[in-house]
Write an enzyme that holds these catalytic residues in place. Structure first.
Site, PDB file in Angstrom:
ATOM      1  CG  ASP A  75       8.414 -72.827 110.251  1.00 28.81           C
ATOM      2  OD1 ASP A  75       9.079 -71.785 110.107  1.00 28.81           O
ATOM      3  OD2 ASP A  75       8.524 -73.814 109.497  1.00 28.81           O
ATOM      4  CB  SER A  78       9.470 -79.408 105.203  1.00 25.40           C
ATOM      5  OG  SER A  78       9.531 -78.233 105.971  1.00 25.40           O
TER       6      SER A  78
END
Length: 445
Positions: free
Chosen positions: A326, A29
């Site tokens: 996730d 990210s």
């Protein structure tokens, strides 16, 4: 990029415990965002620890195509600079985002508020993923998107000549949608306001401040209100990317479920909006010790010492999902090995990941002898161990592939996955790293 030959792999119980000290690749990210913000800023940014997986390399290529200077200077070391907010150019060719939903969605935000034209596509998996929840609110900037049914790639965008600021309440908490709207707001005159119903990972807000933008975040009901002043002068600022907690999840769970194991993982990002899995595993009785806590690049970081543990069942509340979205496939593996019945609540978001990750996770564990079922948006798992013996269809999903291989380290008989190629999208070097601490993973016969 479409991949050719498959790469099946098999994992089995190792003869000895897992041991060693390792580091995991840089946070995916943060890596995406570092390249994007650096490519929009004036002046040079030096990035260290960048994840050099396929997904992030797609972002680097896209920012180059839009006029930014992005170059690799060494392993994990990159240098980037941009033309400043509003200075991007139309790319000469189609932007191919490969398998990266993060890159595609965030890039839509950048494109929406720049007076440029671009076409975006991806691999077969990404072309199946819905983009409507990103491009619909971005249309309020004045951008015009054209996409396949359901807002799926490929799509074209004609960015707004004079972008309007956004005021938007996210119907579902999503860091990707929030970040896309913030990126669009950078080149909109005035204040962009985004309300999220539950707090999500805040790497974009942290990085906006790091590069000099004026952003305010305030508690708002159960979530947050983010306000960004548009058209700032972003200045290059060095970024240190911590180890990805989502990648660390795989050796962590492996160490927990292989008896006698003890593994140290150095330099893992510990942003509190990303550590829901660590909290959940500790609730299950996991021995996870954080040492050498520190800060790097505006993010909390620490080293993790993980010791094999007798895990017990857990009931995970839906509001924890954004901080571990996730990690549910690998958490399902931990729950399968735990004592008792676990319930993972509020997993609707998993249906629109690289695969229908909820259905695929259920199929992965039940095929290997675990009793489990989906009840609405909840996943219920009966623990007590797993038989193994199945070949798991990974559906081009890197996290599903790694989760299945970790599961095979503790099942009665080996577990095989049909394809390990897509692991490199988020965790290049996963197979040799796991073998290095003693995991029995090999090419399938």
């Amino acid at each position: 990029m479409e991949h050719a030959a498959t790469l099946p792999q098999t994992s089995r119980r190792p003869a000895t415990p897992l041991t060693g000290t390792i580091t995991v690749p840089g946070d995916k990210s943060i890596s995406h965002r570092a390249l994007m913000f650096a490519g929009l800023a004036v002046g040079e940014t030096r990035i260290s620890g960048l994840l050099e997986g396929e997904d992030v390399l797609r972002t680097a290529a896209a920012m180059r195509a839009l006029g930014a200077t992005v170059e690799r200077t060494g392993p994990g070391a990159w240098r980037a600079s941009g033309p400043g907010i509003g200075g991007l150019q139309s790319p000469d060719d189609v932007l191919d985002m490969g398998n990266s939903g993060t890159a595609a969605r965030l890039l839509c935000g950048i494109l929406a508020s720049h007076d440029i034209f671009a076409v975006m596509t991806g691999d077969a998996s990404l072309r199946r993923r819905p983009m409507r929840r990103v491009i619909d609110p971005l249309g309020a900037t004045g951008a015009v998107f054209a996409a396949r049914e359901g807002g799926r790639l490929p799509l074209s965008v004609r960015g707004a000549a004079e972008a309007m600021p956004l005021s938007y309440r996210l119907p579902v908490a999503s860091a990707q949608v929030k970040s896309a709207l913030l990126l669009a707001g950078l080149n909109a005159r005035g204040i962009t306001e985004i309300e999220e119903p539950e707090p999500t990972r805040d790497h974009s807000e942290n990085m906006l401040r790091h590069f000099g933008a004026e952003v305010e975040v305030a508690a708002h009901g159960t979530g947050k209100l983010i306000r960004l002043r548009g058209q700032p002068e972003l200045r290059g600022a060095d970024v240190v990317v911590p180890g990805d907690p989502s990648s660390a999840a795989f050796p962590i769970v492996a160490a927990l479920i292989v008896p006698g194991s003890r593994v140290t993982i150095g330099g893992v990002g510990l942003n509190p909006l990303r550590t829901g899995l660590f909290l959940t595993l500790r609730e299950m009785g996991a021995a996870i010790e954080i040492v050498n806590a520190r800060e790097a690049g505006g993010e909390p970081v620490g080293d993790l010492i993980v010791t094999a543990s007798d895990l017990r069942a857990v009931d995970v509340p839906a509001e924890r999902a954004p901080s571990m979205i996730d990690e549910y496939p690998i958490l399902a593996v931990a729950c399968a090995m735990a004592r008792g019945s676990s319930r993972l609540r509020g997993l609707a978001e998993l249906r629109v990941k690289e695969s229908d990750r909820l259905a695929a996770t259920l199929a992965m564990i039940t095929a290997n002898g675990v009793k489990a079922q989906v009840d609405g948006d909840d996943l219920i798992i009966e623990g007590g161990g797993a038989r193994g013996g199945a070949t798991v269809a990974t559906h081009m999903d890197h996290r599903l592939a790694m989760s299945a291989l970790v599961m095979g380290l503790a099942t009665e008989t080996p577990v095989t996955i049909d394809d390990a190629r897509f692991i490199d999208t988020s965790f290049p070097g996963f197979l040799p790293l796991m073998r290095g601490i003693g995991a029995a993973i090999e090419a399938a016969a």
